[in-house]
Design an enzyme around this catalytic site. Sequence first.
Site, PDB file in Angstrom:
ATOM      1  N   ASN A 104       0.851  -1.195   0.000  1.00 52.08           N
ATOM      2  CA  ASN A 104       0.000   0.000   0.000  1.00 52.08           C
ATOM      3  C   ASN A 104       0.881   1.236   0.000  1.00 52.08           C
ATOM      4  O   ASN A 104       2.002   1.206   0.505  1.00 52.08           O
ATOM      5  CB  ASN A 104      -0.869  -0.002   1.264  1.00 52.08           C
ATOM      6  CG  ASN A 104      -1.727   1.246   1.386  1.00 52.08           C
ATOM      7  OD1 ASN A 104      -2.360   1.657   0.404  1.00 52.08           O
ATOM      8  ND2 ASN A 104      -1.757   1.846   2.559  1.00 52.08           N
ATOM      9  N   HIS A 106       0.657   5.008   1.540  1.00 50.54           N
ATOM     10  CA  HIS A 106      -0.112   5.801   2.493  1.00 50.54           C
ATOM     11  C   HIS A 106       0.453   7.220   2.524  1.00 50.54           C
ATOM     12  O   HIS A 106       1.671   7.405   2.631  1.00 50.54           O
ATOM     13  CB  HIS A 106      -0.030   5.164   3.882  1.00 50.54           C
ATOM     14  CG  HIS A 106      -0.806   5.931   4.901  1.00 50.54           C
ATOM     15  ND1 HIS A 106      -2.178   5.865   4.993  1.00 50.54           N
ATOM     16  CD2 HIS A 106      -0.406   6.806   5.838  1.00 50.54           C
ATOM     17  CE1 HIS A 106      -2.580   6.672   5.953  1.00 50.54           C
ATOM     18  NE2 HIS A 106      -1.528   7.250   6.494  1.00 50.54           N
TER      19      HIS A 106
HETATM   20  N1  NHR Z   1      -6.492  -3.023   5.093  1.00 50.05           N
HETATM   21  C1  NHR Z   1      -5.742  -3.525   6.071  1.00 50.05           C
HETATM   22  N2  NHR Z   1      -6.184  -4.608   6.690  1.00 50.05           N
HETATM   23  N3  NHR Z   1      -4.558  -2.991   6.448  1.00 50.05           N
HETATM   24  C2  NHR Z   1      -4.099  -1.890   5.837  1.00 50.05           C
HETATM   25  O1  NHR Z   1      -2.930  -1.397   6.219  1.00 50.05           O
HETATM   26  C3  NHR Z   1      -4.858  -1.286   4.796  1.00 50.05           C
HETATM   27  C4  NHR Z   1      -6.069  -1.908   4.453  1.00 50.05           C
HETATM   28  C5  NHR Z   1      -6.874  -1.356   3.444  1.00 50.05           C
HETATM   29  C6  NHR Z   1      -6.512  -0.192   2.822  1.00 50.05           C
HETATM   30  C7  NHR Z   1      -5.042   1.786   2.593  1.00 50.05           C
HETATM   31  C8  NHR Z   1      -5.334   2.860   3.604  1.00 50.05           C
HETATM   32  C9  NHR Z   1      -4.402   4.015   3.671  1.00 50.05           C
HETATM   33  O2  NHR Z   1      -3.345   4.012   3.063  1.00 50.05           O
HETATM   34  C10 NHR Z   1      -5.329   0.457   3.204  1.00 50.05           C
HETATM   35  C11 NHR Z   1      -4.485  -0.106   4.162  1.00 50.05           C
HETATM   36  C12 NHR Z   1      -9.063   3.170   3.635  1.00 50.05           C
HETATM   37  C13 NHR Z   1      -9.342   3.467   4.963  1.00 50.05           C
HETATM   38  C14 NHR Z   1     -10.772   3.645   5.435  1.00 50.05           C
HETATM   39  O3  NHR Z   1     -11.005   3.970   6.581  1.00 50.05           O
HETATM   40  C15 NHR Z   1      -8.284   3.574   5.850  1.00 50.05           C
HETATM   41  C16 NHR Z   1      -6.981   3.369   5.396  1.00 50.05           C
HETATM   42  C17 NHR Z   1      -6.721   3.050   4.073  1.00 50.05           C
HETATM   43  C18 NHR Z   1      -7.766   2.961   3.200  1.00 50.05           C
HETATM   44  N4  NHR Z   1     -11.770   3.398   4.558  1.00 50.05           N
HETATM   45  C19 NHR Z   1     -13.221   3.466   4.837  1.00 50.05           C
HETATM   46  C20 NHR Z   1     -13.797   2.070   5.140  1.00 50.05           C
HETATM   47  O4  NHR Z   1     -14.845   2.040   5.790  1.00 50.05           O
HETATM   48  C21 NHR Z   1     -13.977   3.990   3.641  1.00 50.05           C
HETATM   49  C22 NHR Z   1     -13.536   5.356   3.188  1.00 50.05           C
HETATM   50  C23 NHR Z   1     -14.045   5.698   1.810  1.00 50.05           C
HETATM   51  O5  NHR Z   1     -14.653   4.854   1.124  1.00 50.05           O
HETATM   52  O6  NHR Z   1     -13.778   6.841   1.375  1.00 50.05           O
HETATM   53  O7  NHR Z   1     -13.254   1.063   4.668  1.00 50.05           O
HETATM   54  O8  NHR Z   1      -4.726   5.007   4.366  1.00 50.05           O
HETATM   55  C1  GAR Z   2      -2.855   9.035  -2.841  1.00 48.75           C
HETATM   56  O1  GAR Z   2      -2.385  10.210  -2.242  1.00 48.75           O
HETATM   57  C2  GAR Z   2      -2.730   7.863  -1.887  1.00 48.75           C
HETATM   58  O2  GAR Z   2      -1.571   7.916  -1.103  1.00 48.75           O
HETATM   59  C3  GAR Z   2      -3.947   8.064  -1.034  1.00 48.75           C
HETATM   60  O3  GAR Z   2      -4.958   8.504  -1.904  1.00 48.75           O
HETATM   61  C4  GAR Z   2      -4.373   9.111  -3.057  1.00 48.75           C
HETATM   62  C5  GAR Z   2      -4.798   8.321  -4.257  1.00 48.75           C
HETATM   63  O4  GAR Z   2      -4.416   8.961  -5.443  1.00 48.75           O
HETATM   64  N1  GAR Z   2      -4.324   6.858  -0.381  1.00 48.75           N
HETATM   65  C6  GAR Z   2      -5.093   6.861   0.690  1.00 48.75           C
HETATM   66  O5  GAR Z   2      -5.467   7.875   1.223  1.00 48.75           O
HETATM   67  C7  GAR Z   2      -5.492   5.505   1.188  1.00 48.75           C
HETATM   68  N2  GAR Z   2      -6.337   5.673   2.316  1.00 48.75           N
HETATM   69  P1  GAR Z   2      -4.416   8.185  -6.823  1.00 48.75           P
HETATM   70  O6  GAR Z   2      -5.774   7.491  -6.935  1.00 48.75           O
HETATM   71  O7  GAR Z   2      -4.282   9.272  -7.840  1.00 48.75           O
HETATM   72  O8  GAR Z   2      -3.268   7.220  -6.815  1.00 48.75           O
END
Ligand code: NHR
Ligand code: GAR
Length: 214
Positions: A104, A106
């Site tokens: 991922n 972040h």
């Molecule tokens: N899943 C796990 N188990 N562990 C990680 O480290 C993950 C993952 C899934 C996605 C990316 C992540 C980030 O880089 C990621 C890492 C979405 C949310 C979230 O709260 C949090 C972190 C990340 C991605 N999503 C909401 C949910 O209910 C929905 C938000 C939306 O749809 O806009 O899943 O930050």
């Molecule tokens: C990026 O900044 C990525 O790091 C972030 O969303 C953007 C996606 O841009 N990811 C998250 O916030 C995951 N929770 P992109 O769709 O243009 O790659």
Amino acid sequence: MKSIVILISGRGSNMEAIVNAGIPGARIAAVISNRPDAKGLAFAAARGIPTAVVDHKAFPSREAFDAALAETIDTHGAELVVLAGFMRVLTDDFVRRYEGRLMNIHPSLLPSFPGLHTHRRALEAGVRVHGATVHFVTPTLDCGPIVIQAVVPVLADDDESRLAARVLAQEHRIYPQAVRWFVDGRIGFDAHGRVRLSGEAAAGGGCTVPALDG
Ligand code: NHR
Ligand code: GAR
């Protein structure tokens, strides 16, 4: 050739950066979105990359969504699964299935600011440096082994969008690099589960540091 499946939810600029990097030994097997309207799908299709949508809204639970997602991923025989702006938290079962081959990016310097709205929270905290982190995904959100980070200064007149743009430019540099290291088989883990990059000069190479004992 290593097959890579990229998961997106929106714009897909990190996916584009990885595709455009043209990583030797890597084949982008598919781009999958959980949102039917994700902008990135059009870019992938235009490049002749197979695309698929697994709409989370069509499933009664996270478990059911993740099972369908895994099935679609496995159709393409993925050796590496790359989350590129993928916005659904994944279940433990899903994460374990792809352990050590699920990455991922972040938008913060982890372990600072896990979760959402990282740029806003960095500005609120008054940090002087911010950035992005590529890490392996583990069941605990944004806590997996760190592969590479990029640091971005926070400027006096920054707002969320300017800071996000500066971080994003660095994401486009470090994500293809991390994928290249994986494809080249250079990523390993030390006894503490931290990432170890093979073929890297030892830290402090070039100067002799005396042992500090006693
Ligand atoms: N899943 C796990 N188990 N562990 C990680 O480290 C993950 C993952 C899934 C996605 C990316 C992540 C980030 O880089 C990621 C890492 C979405 C949310 C979230 O709260 C949090 C972190 C990340 C991605 N999503 C909401 C949910 O209910 C929905 C938000 C939306 O749809 O806009 O899943 O930050
Ligand atoms: C990026 O900044 C990525 O790091 C972030 O969303 C953007 C996606 O841009 N990811 C998250 O916030 C995951 N929770 P992109 O769709 O243009 O790659």
